[in-house]
Design a protein around this motif. Structure first.
Motif, PDB file in Angstrom:
ATOM      1  N   HIS B  75       0.832  -1.206   0.000  1.00 57.89           N
ATOM      2  CA  HIS B  75       0.000   0.000   0.000  1.00 57.89           C
ATOM      3  C   HIS B  75       0.864   1.253   0.000  1.00 57.89           C
ATOM      4  O   HIS B  75       0.575   2.217  -0.703  1.00 57.89           O
ATOM      5  CB  HIS B  75      -0.921   0.025   1.223  1.00 57.89           C
ATOM      6  CG  HIS B  75      -2.074  -0.914   1.091  1.00 57.89           C
ATOM      7  ND1 HIS B  75      -2.954  -0.831   0.049  1.00 57.89           N
ATOM      8  CD2 HIS B  75      -2.490  -1.944   1.846  1.00 57.89           C
ATOM      9  CE1 HIS B  75      -3.867  -1.785   0.172  1.00 57.89           C
ATOM     10  NE2 HIS B  75      -3.590  -2.479   1.258  1.00 57.89           N
ATOM     11  N   GLU B  76       1.917   1.228   0.807  1.00 61.69           N
ATOM     12  CA  GLU B  76       2.798   2.404   0.879  1.00 61.69           C
ATOM     13  C   GLU B  76       3.370   2.714  -0.503  1.00 61.69           C
ATOM     14  O   GLU B  76       3.440   3.870  -0.905  1.00 61.69           O
ATOM     15  CB  GLU B  76       3.972   2.149   1.842  1.00 61.69           C
ATOM     16  CG  GLU B  76       3.593   1.750   3.240  1.00 61.69           C
ATOM     17  CD  GLU B  76       3.113   2.902   4.103  1.00 61.69           C
ATOM     18  OE1 GLU B  76       3.062   4.032   3.613  1.00 61.69           O
ATOM     19  OE2 GLU B  76       2.755   2.644   5.261  1.00 61.69           O
ATOM     20  N   GLU B  79       0.337   3.299  -3.539  1.00 63.94           N
ATOM     21  CA  GLU B  79      -0.395   4.557  -3.407  1.00 63.94           C
ATOM     22  C   GLU B  79       0.559   5.742  -3.274  1.00 63.94           C
ATOM     23  O   GLU B  79       0.118   6.871  -3.040  1.00 63.94           O
ATOM     24  CB  GLU B  79      -1.341   4.491  -2.199  1.00 63.94           C
ATOM     25  CG  GLU B  79      -2.415   3.431  -2.370  1.00 63.94           C
ATOM     26  CD  GLU B  79      -3.305   3.284  -1.144  1.00 63.94           C
ATOM     27  OE1 GLU B  79      -3.093   3.996  -0.161  1.00 63.94           O
ATOM     28  OE2 GLU B  79      -4.213   2.442  -1.196  1.00 63.94           O
ATOM     29  N   CYS B  81       2.485   6.381  -0.954  1.00 60.69           N
ATOM     30  CA  CYS B  81       2.543   6.917   0.410  1.00 60.69           C
ATOM     31  C   CYS B  81       3.926   6.778   1.041  1.00 60.69           C
ATOM     32  O   CYS B  81       4.218   7.474   2.025  1.00 60.69           O
ATOM     33  CB  CYS B  81       1.491   6.256   1.285  1.00 60.69           C
ATOM     34  SG  CYS B  81      -0.170   6.640   0.721  1.00 60.69           S
TER      35      CYS B  81
END
Lengths: 246, 229
Positions: B75-76, B79, B81
């Motif tokens: 996810h990091e 996305e 992030c």
């Protein structure tokens, strides 16, 4: 001393000297040098692969240069990256937001990382400015591209940075979202120093204090707004950005 | 290093996971599947498997942990992030500890759910008297897995072949830990039959403590270099 809107415009906010970045055998940036005065707005133009994003990622301390020196607010980025990072905001095509958190949770999370004082009030203020107050408890994954970009602006401004890096912020936005973005940039224009990558010459020049064209990792054009001949800039840009809709 | 920033990273990961449940559910399903396969592999008329239970348990837990470690940075990265984290003025060690504690919590959650099922399938002795030793050996092993796994998952996430790279670099480094974990967990489940076995279990526990300290320090020292480019 040239002081406008409380900012000393004679001081350089960004100083870049002989910046070189090599990936493997490819030199992406080749001895790039330039300054941006405090409160300045540099528009960075150039074809895809010119090194624009690499340059902004180095200025934002996300990647290290191969050689050369970069100072942000007088601080060398190599020596004290944490102090430099607290002065930087980045808005790129990726919003840097967690899709499974709400708008408010995302801002709270980043606010804690930046140790923002009066965080709750700051979040209220920013959500109001980007017209997302009514969606503050909604998961970010339910947001449209325009809403994501507006929230990304709130995230980037949360810690009151003095420098904002904008990497093609108009990408994928509908006209209404572009209007909101333009309005916000105009609103915060006088309190910040900007570096914006864009392919949109008209939008770029509306706010810029200087423009720079990067081709093959080298600066081929850099002039301040006063010296700038827009037709000359457009012609150089067209010659170097063939086949990219320029 | 700032505790409130570490907690912010942990809380962010836990809240995201509570909403999606994708990491914990996939890890739990993997462990359950492994147990079903082990159960059939040993046959219906199996003898007491308690002496081998530690090995079975850690085979399932090791591969299950890789699933979680891989997901923890997906996810990091996907996305963007990770850039958001790296842009913030926090020590890289704060990011390491936040992500590591998040991974540790997810490991423990799955283990709390899986161990009772495992006990029903494979353990025929009452080990409640040695429950403290069992929990300690699991916790010490989990800390090592989280420390080394978070460091290596950060390295692998920047690679195009990240799904393949993590097992390739994680398994060799974690083998000594898993051997000690098997010895100490088996000892806790079956009990020490002789002074030699007791000595072996004690050595395994000491090894786990040393492994945890060494790899926490290694991860702390190297994280600044691996998390950047």
């Amino acid at each position: 001393m040239d002081v406008v809107d409380g900012m000393d415009k004679t001081v350089n906010e960004v100083e870049v000297r002989g910046l070189t970045k090599v990936f493997g055998r490819r030199t992406v940036l080749d001895k790039v040098s330039f300054d941006i005065e405090r409160g300045g707005f540099l528009t960075l133009l150039g074809p895809n692969g010119a090194g624009k994003t690499t340059l902004v990622r180095i200025l934002a301390t996300l990647i290290a240069p191969t050689s050369g020196e970069v100072r942000i607010s007088g601080l060398p980025i190599s020596d004290d990256s944490a102090a430099v990072r607290s002065k930087i905001g980045l808005i790129s095509h990726s919003p840097l937001l967690y899709s499974d958190l709400t708008a408010e949770e995302n801002l709270k999370f980043y606010g804690k990382l930046y140790s923002v004082e009066g965080l709750a009030g700051r979040i209220d203020e920013l959500l109001d400015q980007v017209e997302l107050d009514h969606r503050r408890f909604d998961l970010v994954r339910t947001f449209s591209k325009g809403m994501l970009q507006r929230l990304a602006i709130a995230r980037a401004l949360l810690h009151r940075p003095s420098i904002l890096f904008l990497d093609e912020p108009h990408t994928g936005l509908d006209p209404h979202a572009v209007d909101i973005l333009e309005g916000l940039l105009a609103y915060i224009r006088r309190d910040h120093t900007f570096v914006m990558i864009t392919h949109n010459l008209e939008k770029a020049l509306a706010l810029s204090s200087s423009a720079m064209i990067l081709v093959g990792g080298e600066i081929i054009f850099k002039k301040s707004r006063e010296e700038l001949d827009i037709e000359e800039l457009k012609e150089i840009y067209r010659q170097n950005v063939k086949g990219e809709g320029a | 290093m700032n505790l409130s920033q570490i907690w912010a990273i942990v809380k962010k990961d836990v809240v995201s996971e509570l909403r999606t449940k994708e990491m914990v559910v996939s890890m739990f399903l993997f462990v359950m599947l492994a147990m079903v396969i082990f159960n059939y592999a040993f046959g219906a008329e199996k003898n007491d498997l308690t002496p081998y239970a530690g090995g079975l348990l850690w085979t399932a837990f090791l591969f299950m942990s890789m699933l979680g470690l891989n997901r923890s940075f997906v996810h990091e990265k996907d996305e963007g992030c990770l850039d958001g984290l790296l842009l913030s003025p926090v020590d890289r060690s704060t990011i390491l500890l936040g992500k590591m504690l998040g991974n540790l919590i997810f490991l423990i959650i799955v283990q709390v759910l899986a161990v009772p099922v495992f006990a029903v399938f494979f353990i025929e002795v009452n080990f409640l008297g040695r429950l403290g030793q069992f929990i300690l050996s699991i916790l010490l092993s989990d800390i090592g897995i989280s420390a080394v796994g978070t460091l290596l998952a950060t390295i692998s996430i920047n690679s195009k072949m990240r799904d393949m790279l993590l097992p390739i670099i994680f398994l060799p480094v974690s083998i000594p830990l898993v051997i000690a974990a098997v010895i100490s967990t088996s000892g806790a489940l079956a009990g020490a039959g002789s002074p030699d076995e007791l000595q072996q279990i004690s050595s395994a526990m000491k090894f786990l403590v040393a492994y945890d300290i060494i790899f926490l320090l290694v991860a702390y020292a190297l994280y600044d270099f691996v998390v950047g480019e």
